[in-house]
Design a protein around this motif. Structure first.
Motif, PDB file in Angstrom:
ATOM      1  N   TRP A 103      -3.609  -2.178  -7.460  1.00 49.19           N
ATOM      2  CA  TRP A 103      -3.569  -2.939  -6.227  1.00 49.19           C
ATOM      3  C   TRP A 103      -3.640  -4.457  -6.439  1.00 49.19           C
ATOM      4  CZ3 TRP A 103      -2.357  -2.921  -1.313  1.00 49.19           C
ATOM      5  CH2 TRP A 103      -2.913  -3.875  -0.463  1.00 49.19           C
TER       6      TRP A 103
ATOM      7  N   ALA B  72      -5.615   2.491  -0.693  1.00 46.08           N
ATOM      8  CA  ALA B  72      -4.573   1.498  -0.461  1.00 46.08           C
ATOM      9  C   ALA B  72      -4.649   0.962   0.968  1.00 46.08           C
ATOM     10  CB  ALA B  72      -3.198   2.105  -0.730  1.00 46.08           C
TER      11      ALA B  72
ATOM     12  N   GLY C  85      -6.695   2.809  -8.681  1.00 42.18           N
ATOM     13  CA  GLY C  85      -6.166   2.120  -7.506  1.00 42.18           C
ATOM     14  C   GLY C  85      -6.422   0.625  -7.552  1.00 42.18           C
TER      15      GLY C  85
ATOM     16  N   VAL D  45      -1.441   5.945  -6.086  1.00 43.94           N
ATOM     17  CA  VAL D  45      -2.714   5.372  -5.654  1.00 43.94           C
ATOM     18  C   VAL D  45      -3.177   6.082  -4.384  1.00 43.94           C
ATOM     19  CG1 VAL D  45      -3.835   3.272  -4.794  1.00 43.94           C
ATOM     20  CG2 VAL D  45      -2.209   3.142  -6.691  1.00 43.94           C
ATOM     21  N   SER D  46      -4.455   6.334  -4.309  1.00 45.21           N
ATOM     22  CA  SER D  46      -5.015   7.014  -3.138  1.00 45.21           C
ATOM     23  C   SER D  46      -4.603   6.302  -1.853  1.00 45.21           C
ATOM     24  CB  SER D  46      -6.545   7.039  -3.248  1.00 45.21           C
ATOM     25  OG  SER D  46      -7.141   7.338  -2.006  1.00 45.21           O
ATOM     26  N   ALA D  47      -4.087   7.085  -0.899  1.00 42.27           N
ATOM     27  CA  ALA D  47      -3.662   6.502   0.374  1.00 42.27           C
ATOM     28  C   ALA D  47      -4.838   5.859   1.096  1.00 42.27           C
ATOM     29  CB  ALA D  47      -3.020   7.579   1.252  1.00 42.27           C
TER      30      ALA D  47
ATOM     31  N   ALA E  82       0.830  -1.211   0.000  1.00 40.70           N
ATOM     32  CA  ALA E  82       0.000   0.000   0.000  1.00 40.70           C
ATOM     33  C   ALA E  82       0.859   1.254   0.000  1.00 40.70           C
ATOM     34  CB  ALA E  82      -0.924  -0.022   1.226  1.00 40.70           C
TER      35      ALA E  82
ATOM     36  N   ASN F 234       1.155   3.983  -3.094  1.00 41.95           N
ATOM     37  CA  ASN F 234       0.830   5.378  -2.838  1.00 41.95           C
ATOM     38  C   ASN F 234       1.974   6.300  -3.243  1.00 41.95           C
ATOM     39  OD1 ASN F 234       1.081   7.613  -0.265  1.00 41.95           O
ATOM     40  ND2 ASN F 234      -0.792   7.609  -1.486  1.00 41.95           N
ATOM     41  N   ARG F 235       3.216   5.884  -2.936  1.00 39.68           N
ATOM     42  CA  ARG F 235       4.375   6.726  -3.241  1.00 39.68           C
ATOM     43  C   ARG F 235       4.774   6.665  -4.714  1.00 39.68           C
ATOM     44  NH1 ARG F 235       7.404   7.671   1.499  1.00 39.68           N
ATOM     45  NH2 ARG F 235       5.916   8.233   3.129  1.00 39.68           N
TER      46      ARG F 235
END
Length: 508
Positions: free
Chosen positions: A152, A89, A148, A84-86, A75, A79-80
């Motif tokens: 993911w 994730a 995402g 992807v939306s924190a 996750a 994100n980094r």
């Protein structure tokens, strides 16, 4: 000291041990050429001592922790690196972890192949990700959720595929080498014993190594293929005991006197004892058999608090032991050179001593006596101005530096940094074996032996050459076992060096 828990069956945790055990065979798991049928259908190819057993609950915890670390790392990476939306994730990771638990992905059933297990993990990933998607849909743009989702699934899927395939393979290996499935023996060739064996044959979640029965004239050769190995007296000295997690007594419910006699006779063993009453209420018997013979992996071997304490103690041994070895290495090298220069012979001395659950282990020390006078069985305990001790030996014994090689026993898992000091197999006090002098002597074997201990910092060091000294040491060892904790062990370690330096009168 018995602890009784009425949970469908009666669990008796005995803290005592037999005085004499046969020497465990290195080939204890191999078939007997003269009696190839004596192994039975429920004996593993290898027998691992109880100290090497991996509690199923701990294996399940570690598998969950590996998933947690892997999914949260995925996750953070997405994100980094991929934007992807924190929120998505984190929600997907947590929801997947919950789904894995609900799907029993940490059960690792014996009949569950790798495809079925990975399919279970894949379904949990789909459910967790879908749940996170639906939960965030009202408050998050659809495009962000879709992006995402696409990032993911492959990353989290790879993490779960890797970790779960690794854990599944590990569990199979541990089962084959006897480290995961608990071993039991049964006392009483009764109908309840036969039903227990039938349940074990069906579940394969417990190994039944043999049956013992006192009715010599009526006992069968085997029960459903599991060999009958003799009476309860034969069990007391049987070489299989260091590999046995629990003893199950199956006797008629109405035979109160016989039950009391068996419990009294077997309470000298360090193994756990369970009562399974034959002819009791069928529902209660079925529940008891289910507890003994069909334990899912996540519930194997006792309450979680015991596992947590054991895990913390082992982590402490590894961390402090590794640091101690690093710091002590130059001193150990200098001692080894001094011993070789002082007298002919090897620098190290080894001796067979009793470890956890009466397992015989080889304990290492620096040699402090002349080679021709070394006493591997401790038939003659050390005395003041003992003529067997060399010049270097007197110094290293007085300062306890001769014990430093036992750090290797600690790192191997045979000993602990803190615990009852291991006594030589067959050690004598005068002309009597020390183990015969105190009824509670084998309380000491309910925990791994230690390099230092509560008895050591309270003055009970060196020889125990009178019955009173044996009783005092056993009492202090029992007190330690009852009080043992992570912080208590640290206190004992901290007190060991000043106690040794301040005690120049003790014979060592």
């Amino acid at each position: 000291m018995l602890q009784l828990h009425f949970l469908g069956c009666v669990r008796i945790r005995s803290m005592t041990s037999t005085a004499i055990l046969e020497r465990p065979s290195k080939a204890a798991g191999s078939a007997d050429p003269a009696h190839p049928d004596r192994r039975g259908p429920l004996r593993p190819a290898q027998l691992a001592p109880t100290r090497a057993r991996l509690p199923g609950r701990v294996v399940a915890w570690l598998a969950q922790l590996s998933d947690m670390g892997g999914l949260l790392a995925a996750a953070l990476l997405l994100n980094r690196a991929a934007g992807v939306s924190a929120a998505f994730a984190a929600a997907a990771a947590l929801a997947t972890l919950l789904a894995l638990s609900l799907m029993n992905a940490y059960g690792f059933g014996r009949r569950e192949g790798p495809k079925l297990h990975l399919a279970r993990a894949g379904i949990a990933l789909a459910l967790g990700t879908g749940g996170a998607f639906l939960a965030l849909a009202p408050v998050t743009p659809l495009a962000a959720l879709t992006a995402g989702l696409q990032a993911w699934i492959p990353v989290a899927g790879t993490v779960l595929l890797t970790t779960h395939l690794g854990w599944w393979c590990g569990v199979q290996t541990w089962r084959r080498n006897g480290r995961l499935t608990p071993n039991i023996v049964v006392v009483g060739a009764t109908g309840a014993a036969e039903r227990l064996i039938a349940a074990a044959l069906k579940s394969r979640e417990v190994n039944i190594l043999g049956v013992f029965d006192d009715r010599a004239a009526r006992r069968p050769k085997d029960l459903r293929g599991v060999p009958v190995l003799g009476g309860s007296e034969a069990l007391l000295g049987h070489r299989v005991l260091p590999y046995v997690d629990r003893i199950v007594i199956t006797v008629p419910a109405k035979a109160g006197d016989r039950i009391r006699q068996l419990v009294e006779r077997l309470r000298v063993l360090p193994n756990e004892i369970v009562l399974l009453l034959d002819g009791a209420d069928p529902a209660a018997e079925a529940e008891a058999i289910d507890r003994i013979a069909d334990v899912p992996l996540a519930r194997i071997s006792g309450p979680p608090s015991d596992h947590g304490k054991a895990l913390a103690k082992r982590a402490q041994d590894l961390a402090v032991g590794a640091l101690a070895l690093l710091l002590a290495a130059p001193v150990m090298a200098a001692i080894a050179v001094a011993i070789r220069l002082d007298s002919p012979g090897p620098a190290l001395f080894r001796q067979r001593r009793h470890g956890f659950n009466n397992e015989e282990i080889v304990v290492w020390k620096f040699r402090s006596m002349r080679v021709e006078a070394a006493d591997a069985t401790a038939s003659r305990q050390i005395t003041a101005d003992d003529d067997r001790v060399t010049r270097v030996g007197r110094f290293i014994r007085r300062t306890s530096l001769d014990e430093l090689p036992q750090i290797l026993n600690v790192l191997k898992g045979e000993m602990s940094l803190v615990g009852p000091r291991p006594h030589a197999v067959g050690m004598k006090t005068g002309d009597v074996e020390s183990a015969r002098l105190v009824a509670e002597y084998a309380h000491r074997h309910r925990m791994k032996p230690g390099m230092t201990g509560w008895a050591a910092i309270n003055g009970s060091r060196g020889p125990v050459d009178t019955p009173e000294l044996v009783r005092r040491r056993v009492a202090l060892d029992v007190e330690y076992i009852e009080r043992q904790s992570f912080w208590f062990d640290l206190y004992i370690m901290a007190m060991t060096i000043p106690c040794l330096l301040g005690d120049s009168e003790a014979v060592r």
